[in-house]
Motif scaffolding. Sequence first.
Motif, mmCIF file in Angstrom:
data_model
loop_
_atom_site.group_PDB
_atom_site.id
_atom_site.type_symbol
_atom_site.label_atom_id
_atom_site.label_comp_id
_atom_site.label_asym_id
_atom_site.label_seq_id
_atom_site.Cartn_x
_atom_site.Cartn_y
_atom_site.Cartn_z
ATOM 1 N N VAL A 269 0.845 -1.202 0.000
ATOM 2 C CA VAL A 269 0.000 0.000 0.000
ATOM 3 C C VAL A 269 0.878 1.249 0.000
ATOM 4 O O VAL A 269 0.632 2.206 -0.750
ATOM 5 N N GLY A 270 1.899 1.241 0.827
ATOM 6 C CA GLY A 270 2.809 2.381 0.872
ATOM 7 C C GLY A 270 3.508 2.617 -0.450
ATOM 8 O O GLY A 270 3.658 3.763 -0.902
ATOM 9 N N ILE A 271 3.915 1.538 -1.105
ATOM 10 C CA ILE A 271 4.576 1.648 -2.410
ATOM 11 C C ILE A 271 3.608 2.197 -3.449
ATOM 12 O O ILE A 271 3.944 3.099 -4.222
ATOM 13 N N ALA A 272 2.386 1.655 -3.473
ATOM 14 C CA ALA A 272 1.406 2.065 -4.483
ATOM 15 C C ALA A 272 1.041 3.547 -4.340
ATOM 16 O O ALA A 272 0.973 4.279 -5.336
ATOM 17 N N ARG A 273 0.809 4.012 -3.118
ATOM 18 C CA ARG A 273 0.430 5.418 -2.922
ATOM 19 C C ARG A 273 1.586 6.353 -3.268
ATOM 20 O O ARG A 273 1.397 7.373 -3.941
ATOM 21 N N HIS A 274 2.776 6.029 -2.793
ATOM 22 C CA HIS A 274 3.967 6.829 -3.077
ATOM 23 C C HIS A 274 4.201 6.937 -4.583
ATOM 24 O O HIS A 274 4.378 8.039 -5.130
ATOM 25 N N ASN A 275 4.179 5.789 -5.255
ATOM 26 C CA ASN A 275 4.461 5.789 -6.692
ATOM 27 C C ASN A 275 3.341 6.450 -7.483
ATOM 28 O O ASN A 275 3.586 7.140 -8.486
ATOM 29 N N GLY A 276 2.093 6.263 -7.042
ATOM 30 C CA GLY A 276 0.983 6.937 -7.704
ATOM 31 C C GLY A 276 1.109 8.446 -7.592
ATOM 32 O O GLY A 276 0.865 9.181 -8.561
ATOM 33 N N PHE A 277 1.502 8.924 -6.415
ATOM 34 C CA PHE A 277 1.699 10.360 -6.218
ATOM 35 C C PHE A 277 2.747 10.910 -7.186
ATOM 36 O O PHE A 277 2.513 11.922 -7.860
ATOM 37 N N LEU A 278 3.894 10.248 -7.279
ATOM 38 C CA LEU A 278 4.952 10.735 -8.162
ATOM 39 C C LEU A 278 4.520 10.659 -9.631
ATOM 40 O O LEU A 278 4.808 11.575 -10.419
ATOM 41 N N ALA A 279 3.799 9.594 -9.995
ATOM 42 C CA ALA A 279 3.306 9.478 -11.368
ATOM 43 C C ALA A 279 2.311 10.598 -11.670
ATOM 44 O O ALA A 279 2.342 11.209 -12.745
ATOM 45 N N GLY A 280 1.412 10.867 -10.714
ATOM 46 C CA GLY A 280 0.448 11.953 -10.898
ATOM 47 C C GLY A 280 1.116 13.305 -10.978
ATOM 48 O O GLY A 280 0.653 14.189 -11.712
ATOM 49 N N TYR A 281 2.222 13.465 -10.274
ATOM 50 C CA TYR A 281 2.966 14.715 -10.304
ATOM 51 C C TYR A 281 3.693 14.901 -11.635
ATOM 52 O O TYR A 281 4.067 16.011 -11.995
ATOM 53 N N GLY A 282 3.854 13.792 -12.367
ATOM 54 C CA GLY A 282 4.454 13.890 -13.694
ATOM 55 C C GLY A 282 5.800 13.226 -13.849
ATOM 56 O O GLY A 282 6.464 13.387 -14.883
ATOM 57 N N VAL A 283 6.234 12.465 -12.853
ATOM 58 C CA VAL A 283 7.510 11.755 -12.958
ATOM 59 C C VAL A 283 7.335 10.576 -13.912
ATOM 60 O O VAL A 283 6.453 9.732 -13.717
ATOM 61 N N ALA A 284 8.143 10.510 -14.944
ATOM 62 C CA ALA A 284 7.996 9.490 -15.981
ATOM 63 C C ALA A 284 8.521 8.128 -15.524
ATOM 64 O O ALA A 284 9.357 8.032 -14.625
ATOM 65 N N GLY A 285 7.993 7.091 -16.169
ATOM 66 C CA GLY A 285 8.517 5.744 -15.971
ATOM 67 C C GLY A 285 7.997 5.019 -14.746
ATOM 68 O O GLY A 285 8.554 3.985 -14.357
ATOM 69 N N ILE A 286 6.948 5.532 -14.130
ATOM 70 C CA ILE A 286 6.387 4.887 -12.934
ATOM 71 C C ILE A 286 5.001 4.346 -13.264
ATOM 72 O O ILE A 286 4.171 5.053 -13.829
ATOM 73 N N GLY A 287 4.755 3.087 -12.889
ATOM 74 C CA GLY A 287 3.450 2.483 -13.131
ATOM 75 C C GLY A 287 2.928 1.781 -11.897
ATOM 76 O O GLY A 287 3.615 1.704 -10.867
ATOM 77 N N ALA A 288 1.730 1.255 -12.000
ATOM 78 C CA ALA A 288 1.098 0.589 -10.866
ATOM 79 C C ALA A 288 1.865 -0.654 -10.423
ATOM 80 O O ALA A 288 1.735 -1.089 -9.274
ATOM 81 N N LYS A 289 2.664 -1.219 -11.319
ATOM 82 C CA LYS A 289 3.412 -2.434 -10.979
ATOM 83 C C LYS A 289 4.874 -2.161 -10.642
ATOM 84 O O LYS A 289 5.651 -3.098 -10.458
ATOM 85 N N THR A 290 5.258 -0.897 -10.560
ATOM 86 C CA THR A 290 6.623 -0.575 -10.131
ATOM 87 C C THR A 290 6.820 -1.153 -8.727
ATOM 88 O O THR A 290 6.080 -0.802 -7.802
ATOM 89 N N PRO A 291 7.799 -2.051 -8.530
ATOM 90 C CA PRO A 291 7.838 -2.848 -7.295
ATOM 91 C C PRO A 291 8.427 -2.162 -6.070
ATOM 92 O O PRO A 291 8.243 -2.644 -4.950
ATOM 93 N N GLU A 292 9.126 -1.046 -6.254
ATOM 94 C CA GLU A 292 9.759 -0.383 -5.125
ATOM 95 C C GLU A 292 9.417 1.099 -5.126
ATOM 96 O O GLU A 292 8.896 1.632 -6.110
ATOM 97 N N LEU A 293 9.708 1.773 -4.024
ATOM 98 C CA LEU A 293 9.469 3.206 -3.948
ATOM 99 C C LEU A 293 10.291 3.933 -5.007
ATOM 100 O O LEU A 293 11.511 3.824 -5.040
ATOM 101 N N ALA A 294 9.595 4.664 -5.873
ATOM 102 C CA ALA A 294 10.274 5.386 -6.949
ATOM 103 C C ALA A 294 10.898 6.669 -6.417
ATOM 104 O O ALA A 294 10.517 7.183 -5.362
#
Length: 331
Positions: free
Chosen positions: A164-189
């Motif tokens: 859950v922590g990974i998904a929310r963190h990565n979703g936030f960065l993806a929404g902010y516009g950081v490229a290369g991050i998806g729902a299946k990215t396995p670690e904190l981006a």
Amino acid sequence: MTAKHSLALALIAAVSGAASAADEPVVGLITKTEINPFFVKMKEGAQRAAKLQGARLLTGAGKSDGDNAGQIAAIENMIAAGAKAILITPSDSKAIVPALKKARDQGVMVIALDSPTEPVNATDALFATDNFKAGLLIGQYAKAALAGKPAKIATIDLFPGHPVGIARHNGFLAGYGVAGIGAKTPELAKSPELVCMADSFGDQGKGQTAMENCLQKNPDISLVYAINEPAAAGVYKALKAAGKEKDVLIVSVDGGCAGVRDVKAGVIAATAQQYPLKMAGLAVEAGVTYARTGKKASGYVDTGVTLITDRKLAGVESRDTAFGLGACWGK
């Protein structure tokens, strides 16, 4: 009434009682803790659904977030008590798997709530918020709110490795516009804008300490993502103590009543609201269906998420705090 008639009536009552007990499906709910408002509301939803469905609900929880042993003990107790379905918010997504396999091998249907196991197929189904989407919404909001102004970002996360922590963190960065991050990215981006990452365990006090440490590392932080609203409240306390509360945008996830009030008060700019009442209610219904028909739930059931803010921005779909307070949980 003769003794013979009394005995006959007693036998009828006993048979009727046994039939009634047999018709009452037993469903178990195991949460991470008993005191977190999110899980309090989840339990309330499960109790309401069980009553409507004519089922008996067993409940259990760990002593604290991360108490895998406590959850294993609850699973064993529920199997012994005849539960046909167990609903669980796994504290340790990997360590709980052997206990869940033992339950499933004995014919118990297992549904993960809120957090998936690792692997996901260690349970029959997952009923949860799309946590990547929750993060995505607040990331998009933060990007729009800053209107092109560069940010120095701190993420106040959950704890290492939690999905859950990974998904929310990565979703936030993806929404902010950081490229290369998806729902299946396995670690904190990570990203160049991200100047501090710290764990809060979803706790206000630890969130405050995490933010204090981040400010020592970089006093120019202008945007903070917090894993949940208690952590966000801790972030705000740290910022206020440093005289920086008006200079930093805070976004978060959960949608509890206290958190929505913090949005209304301007402590948090926006939060992504999830719905534990619905999550638990749907899962109890699925558990009762399995107990009565043998039909198992499967796959992922998305229980919804809504961006809550009183500052509506173009291109970002949201609802205001009046809506949020009408749909929130906790006190």
